[in-house]
Scaffold this active site. Structure first.
Site, PDB file in Angstrom:
ATOM      1  N   GLU A   1      -4.064   4.999 -10.557  1.00  0.00           N
ATOM      2  CA  GLU A   1      -5.260   5.490  -9.853  1.00  0.00           C
ATOM      3  C   GLU A   1      -5.067   6.976  -9.544  1.00  0.00           C
ATOM      4  O   GLU A   1      -4.882   7.401  -8.403  1.00  0.00           O
ATOM      5  CB  GLU A   1      -5.527   4.698  -8.567  1.00  0.00           C
ATOM      6  CG  GLU A   1      -6.917   5.007  -7.991  1.00  0.00           C
ATOM      7  CD  GLU A   1      -7.248   4.224  -6.729  1.00  0.00           C
ATOM      8  OE1 GLU A   1      -6.374   3.495  -6.226  1.00  0.00           O
ATOM      9  OE2 GLU A   1      -8.388   4.359  -6.240  1.00  0.00           O
TER      10      GLU A   1
ATOM     11  N   GLN B   1       0.814  -1.221   0.000  1.00  0.00           N
ATOM     12  CA  GLN B   1       0.000   0.000   0.000  1.00  0.00           C
ATOM     13  C   GLN B   1       0.851   1.276   0.000  1.00  0.00           C
ATOM     14  O   GLN B   1       0.495   2.266  -0.628  1.00  0.00           O
ATOM     15  CB  GLN B   1      -0.925   0.014   1.222  1.00  0.00           C
ATOM     16  CG  GLN B   1      -1.741   1.283   1.413  1.00  0.00           C
ATOM     17  CD  GLN B   1      -2.771   1.501   0.320  1.00  0.00           C
ATOM     18  OE1 GLN B   1      -3.821   0.912   0.340  1.00  0.00           O
ATOM     19  NE2 GLN B   1      -2.462   2.367  -0.656  1.00  0.00           N
TER      20      GLN B   1
END
Ligand code: FE2
Length: 418
Positions: A214, A153
């Site tokens: 993203e 992440q």
């Protein structure tokens, strides 16, 4: 009784009602009339039957953390979400993560989902999230099929040892290699991460699922490199590009060229419409971009694309409840996929296309010889299911009901309503 005959089943794209015979958890026969004397009979009353919903992208380790002290995301951006998660994750334990994740899985199951791909954050050196997800995958396997992505992440190269943690996640049993190239400290690091992801997938024979581009930044073009590498290695069908938001902002001439190469590789796409309409466009004033990838164009080009929930009350997104019909409803509006033909076909985005993304096609689908997994919608056909955002009235796994709902009854007191 292990042998069951479901009668009056409406299958997608089939006009005549069908009968479905299951035995010991497996579909035996599907046809208009089945002679099977010794079996339990269940009348589906002409309702639409689908293979179970698939949620191919969620973060079960993050669910229900949105209200945690310090987790509030003031800007509503992806990058602040990552920061908030990083600042508040230090006290997590395996048991605490599992307790939250189980609530989310129950919600998804209650909405007809039976197949889930979850990311597990592996940027914590103790790999707590991954350990929790591995235990859940095993403990819940009879109820739900879970795949796990070893997902960095906070980046693979944002600190020392990041790549090794992703690799450790694969050694421990994660199904997929993950990454987040657009969040790495420099473009070259992002490119390096894509190379490493592909190399790790080849070394450990795993699937790939990358949080890819993203962002609204049209210069974020890691999709192009990911696609090129998996095309060369012949592993496109085992590879997924999640989000790809910048592709929705890219110049048409660039997209025209890339679309051809995407078709060649067989790459899968996951779009998370509710999250990305919320997170993206945050640096725009007006006009304000929608933040979704080119779902409609991918669909029209025969490239596999599906929808997913992504978040349930986490630092990135305050809502979400595992109801993929809600995700689909939002997605077809945002992507402008509402011709009658598109409406009839769009249930594929939360069923078979997700299954294809998860490489489940040998065990998924309403066909003789496959596990008897299916859901019953409170609708007579595909159009009614989508237009009414139909509820799932029953979910059957391995020939047994996970749940069935009683019909809703109303006390009608107004003459006009009778
Ligand atoms: Fe995600």
């Amino acid at each position: 009784m292990s042998r069951k005959k479901f009668i009056n089943a409406k299958l997608k794209s089939v006009n005549e009602l069908q009968e479905i015979l299951t035995d010991h958890g497996v579909f035996q026969e599907i046809s208009p009339r089945i002679s099977a004397p010794d079996c339990e009979i269940i009348d589906l009353q002409g309702k639409l039957i689908l293979p179970p919903y698939v949620d191919p992208h969620i973060h079960l380790d993050y669910v229900f953390t949105a209200r945690k002290q310090g987790a509030a995301n003031g800007t509503g951006t992806l990058f602040e979400g990552i920061q908030r998660w990083s600042e508040t994750k230090s006290d997590l334990t395996v048991d605490e993560i599992k307790a939250r994740a189980i609530i989310a899985v129950k919600k998804e199951l209650a909405h007809g989902v039976q197949f889930i791909r979850t990311h597990a954050d592996v940027t914590d050196p103790s790999l707590t999230s991954l350990k929790a997800m591995l235990e859940l995958r095993e403990e819940l396997k009879d109820l739900v099929t879970i795949q796990i992505v070893s997902f960095p992440q906070e980046g693979m190269y944002a600190y020392k040892g990041g790549q090794e943690l992703v690799e450790e996640g694969l050694k421990m049993g994660a199904d997929c290699v993950g990454g987040i190239p657009h969040f790495e400290l420099a473009r070259e690091f992002g490119e390096q991460s894509i190379h490493s992801i592909v190399n790790l997938a080849l070394k450990y024979d795993r699937m790939i699922d990358v949080h890819c581009d993203e962002t609204d930044d049209v210069q974020s073009r890691f999709l192009e490199l990911l696609n090129a590498l998996v095309l060369m290695e012949g592993i496109g069908k085992k590879t997924t590009a999640s989000h790809t938001c910048s592709f929705g902002s890219a110049d048409n001439s660039y997209a025209f060229k890339l679309m051809k190469n995407l078709k060649k590789s067989g790459l899968n796409f996951i779009s998370c419409p509710t999250e990305n309409i919320y997170l993206q466009g945050r640096q725009d004033t007006y006009p304000k971009r929608r933040g979704l990838t080119r779902v409609k164009e991918l669909f029209e080009n025969g490239i596999n694309v599906c929808f997913a929930q992504d978040s349930i009350q986490d630092p990135w997104y305050p809502l979400g409840n595992g109801n993929l019909m809600n995700v689909l409803d939002n997605g077809i509006h945002i992507a402008q996929m509402m011709s009658f033909e598109e409406i009839d076909r769009c249930l594929d985005l939360i069923t078979v296309n997700g299954a294809k993304t998860m490489n489940l096609t040998n065990s998924y689908g309403i066909e003789a010889g496959k596990p008897a997994n299916f859901i019953v919608l409170d609708a007579k056909n595909e159009f009614e299911a989508v237009s009414e955002r139909a509820d799932v009235s029953a979910s059957i796994r391995n020939g047994e009901f996970l749940f069935k709902k009683a019909p809703v009854s109303y006390e009608i007191q107004n003459d006009f309503m009778k």
